[in-house]
Design an enzyme around this catalytic site. Structure first.
Site, short mmCIF file in Angstrom:
data_model
loop_
_atom_site.label_atom_id
_atom_site.label_comp_id
_atom_site.label_asym_id
_atom_site.label_seq_id
_atom_site.Cartn_x
_atom_site.Cartn_y
_atom_site.Cartn_z
NE ARG A 171 -23.16 49.43 -3.26
CZ ARG A 171 -24.13 49.09 -4.14
NH1 ARG A 171 -25.62 48.90 -3.73
NH2 ARG A 171 -24.07 49.27 -5.31
CG ASN A 218 -8.77 1.02 7.11
OD1 ASN A 218 -9.34 1.51 6.03
ND2 ASN A 218 -8.68 -0.26 7.43
CG HIS A 256 -1.96 -1.04 1.00
ND1 HIS A 256 -2.07 -2.26 0.53
CD2 HIS A 256 -3.43 -0.78 1.15
CE1 HIS A 256 -3.22 -2.79 0.53
NE2 HIS A 256 -3.99 -1.99 0.85
CE1 TYR A 298 -24.37 46.21 -6.93
CE2 TYR A 298 -24.16 43.97 -7.59
CZ TYR A 298 -24.98 44.92 -7.57
OH TYR A 298 -26.01 45.15 -7.74
#
Length: 520
Positions: free
Chosen positions: A293, A204, A91, A290
């Site tokens: 603001r 795990n 693994h 925007y």
């Protein structure tokens, strides 16, 4: 000569859930760890349960069987130690660049925390050696690719478990790459000979993705304060109004993060001669764009998302993730708690809000550079426009980062891919979500740094009007570090790096808070 830094307090593992701050302390600042005595007693108790199962003829997953799609094979007693070694060796199959030291240390700490719950059936000596490896500054070499975020962060955790066995490669406390066996010997640690169930217990878990989530939460909380500072400096430098940040306006929409952000901006803009200079009837602008603001609405929404993610992280930090687990009443049960979906979702969510905060920051920077929108500032804040380009390409850099962050905001968690002969037929991709979030967090810091640098130059070009004391402190910090002053074009990349350093090392926040008090 600076005073020596205070030693980092010891983090106790096993007495209760770790916190985000604990993870950062160990992963980033090398805080020592201590295993709680009561936790070790529970580890010893549940190990005896596993020993009892090992002698039974009935198969038990991970104790006397193979793994994943091979779980149907019963493994005889004389092959079980080999079974655990083979699990780790096979693994540990990562590939690609090395993962950052702080990520590996976070991963190790969180696996140790789960082992210390007593729910995994691991031996005490295995747990102590793992903790000793972390304390010695031994960092296994873990690679970028290998985890699907289900059945745990298998490959990354396996590379760590391999080092615990005295195999593979690590970096020592000085960063020197070497064989794991040599590093363990130098630290006075004996490689572990894995017994029944221990290989599974070591791999795990959601520890990699959770560790990166904790680090990102810490960093985003800091960067969102800087986002408020940079927004305030931009509003001020662009002759915007602070009226829209009034507390009573934000109580009309009681989003908690929005109110916090607006309060921060008000504090930074307080007592600004630049702001007062256009608080007159001659100022005909009714409302700002925007990006100015609506700064509290965007940064505030990001704040609330961060806190939602922190709540999920808190649940995960309180978890014992393994398969199978030893329950408190002594049962050994298979389960699906290793699936990373809850963590993966919020990792993706944070990449979305990081991209949006950066996008708004870039728009504010662009306004400084456009003579038609900057309210009297020279084009691109250049000293001699046409001869000089000012901050033109600094905004390009921002735009390139923002564009990448938008791509990184595409969720990884919806991209399941089956594995293990269809036994693991739905996976979380949480590791991948965490990896791209780290890149997004770095991008946000760099975008904010360019806005801070640009806003500082814009404020200076408003002279003889002075900025707010808090904004002025940021300007002074930048200029003292050799960045941000108006004038003819010069090599700009080093100045951007200076601004980035002041953003990420906490200087920007610190100098502002000397005038505003604590920002939230």
């Amino acid at each position: 000569m600076t005073a020596a830094a205070a030693p980092t307090p010891t983090v106790v593992v096993g007495a209760g859930p770790l916190t985000v701050e604990d993870v950062v302390a160990v992963a980033r600042h090398d805080a020592p760890v201590h295993l709680d005595d009561a936790a070790l007693a529970e580890v010893r108790r549940t190990r005896e349960i596993i020993r009892g199962l090992a002698g039974e003829t009935r198969p038990h997953y991970g104790v006397s069987t193979g793994f994943g799609a091979l779980a149907t094979r019963h493994i005889p007693v004389d092959l079980r130690h080999r079974l655990q070694r083979s699990l780790i060796r096979s693994h540990a199959a990562g590939s690609g660049p090395e993962v950052e030291r702080e990520v590996v240390r976070a991963l190790m700490l969180l696996r140790i925390a789960t082992l210390a719950t007593g729910r995994t059936g691991i031996r005490e000596e295995t747990l102590r050696t793992y903790a000793g490896m972390l304390d010695a500054g031994i960092t296994p070499v873990v690679h970028e690719y290998g985890s699907l975020g289900c059945s745990g962060d298998l490959a990354p955790l396996s590379h760590c478990a391999l080092a615990l066995m005295g195999e593979g490669e690590v970096r020592d406390a000085d960063g020197t790459r070497m064989p794991a066996a040599d590093a363990l010997a130098a630290a006075g640690l004996t490689p572990v000979e894995l017994e029944e169930k221990e290989g599974l217990a070591l791999v795990n878990g959601t520890d990699g993705m959770l560790g990166m989530l904790c680090l990102a939460l810490h960093d985003l909380r800091e960067l969102l304060v800087v986002a408020d500072v940079s927004a305030a400096m931009s509003v001020e430098g662009l002759l915007g109004t602070d009226d829209v940040f009034a507390a009573d306006l934000h109580t009309l929409r009681p989003q908690p993060g929005q109110a916090v952000s607006a309060a921060n901006i008000r504090k930074v803009m307080a007592h600004s001669p630049i702001r007062e200079s256009h608080r007159t009837e001659e100022c005909t602008r009714v409302q700002d764009a925007y990006s100015l603001r609506c700064a509290p609405q965007v940064a505030g929404g990001a704040r609330d998302t961060v806190e939602h993610a922190a709540r999920v992280a808190g649940f995960e930090l309180a978890s014992a993730v393994d398969n199978p687990v030893v329950t408190p009443d002594g049962r050994v049960e298979s389960n699906g708690n290793f699936h990373g979906a809850p963590v993966a979702y919020v990792l993706d969510f944070l990449a979305i809000v990081a991209a949006d905060v950066a996008s708004m920051s870039e728009r504010r920077t662009d306004r400084f550079l456009d003579v038609s929108r900057s309210n009297g500032l020279p084009p691109f804040l250049a000293d001699d426009p046409g001869v000089d380009s000012g901050h033109m390409i600094a905004q390009y850099t921002q735009a390139a980062i923002v564009s990448e962050m938008k791509r990184l905001a595409a969720p990884a968690s919806v991209d399941s891919i089956p594995s293990s002969a269809m036994q693991e037929d739905h996976v979380s991709m949480g590791w991948s979500a965490a990896r791209k979030l780290r890149r997004s967090v770095d991008g946000l810091a760099r975008v904010l740094a360019v806005e801070v640098l640009t806003a500082a130059r814009g404020l200076q070009l408003r002279a003889p009007l002075a900025p707010a004391p808090a904004s002025g402190a940021v300007v002074e910090a930048l200029t003292s570090a050799g960045a941000g002053s108006p004038g003819p074009d010069r090599f700009l990349a080093p100045e951007i790096e200076v601004a980035h350093r002041l953003v990420t090392d906490g200087t920007v926040r610190r100098v502002v808070e000397q005038h505003t008090g604590p920002l939230a």
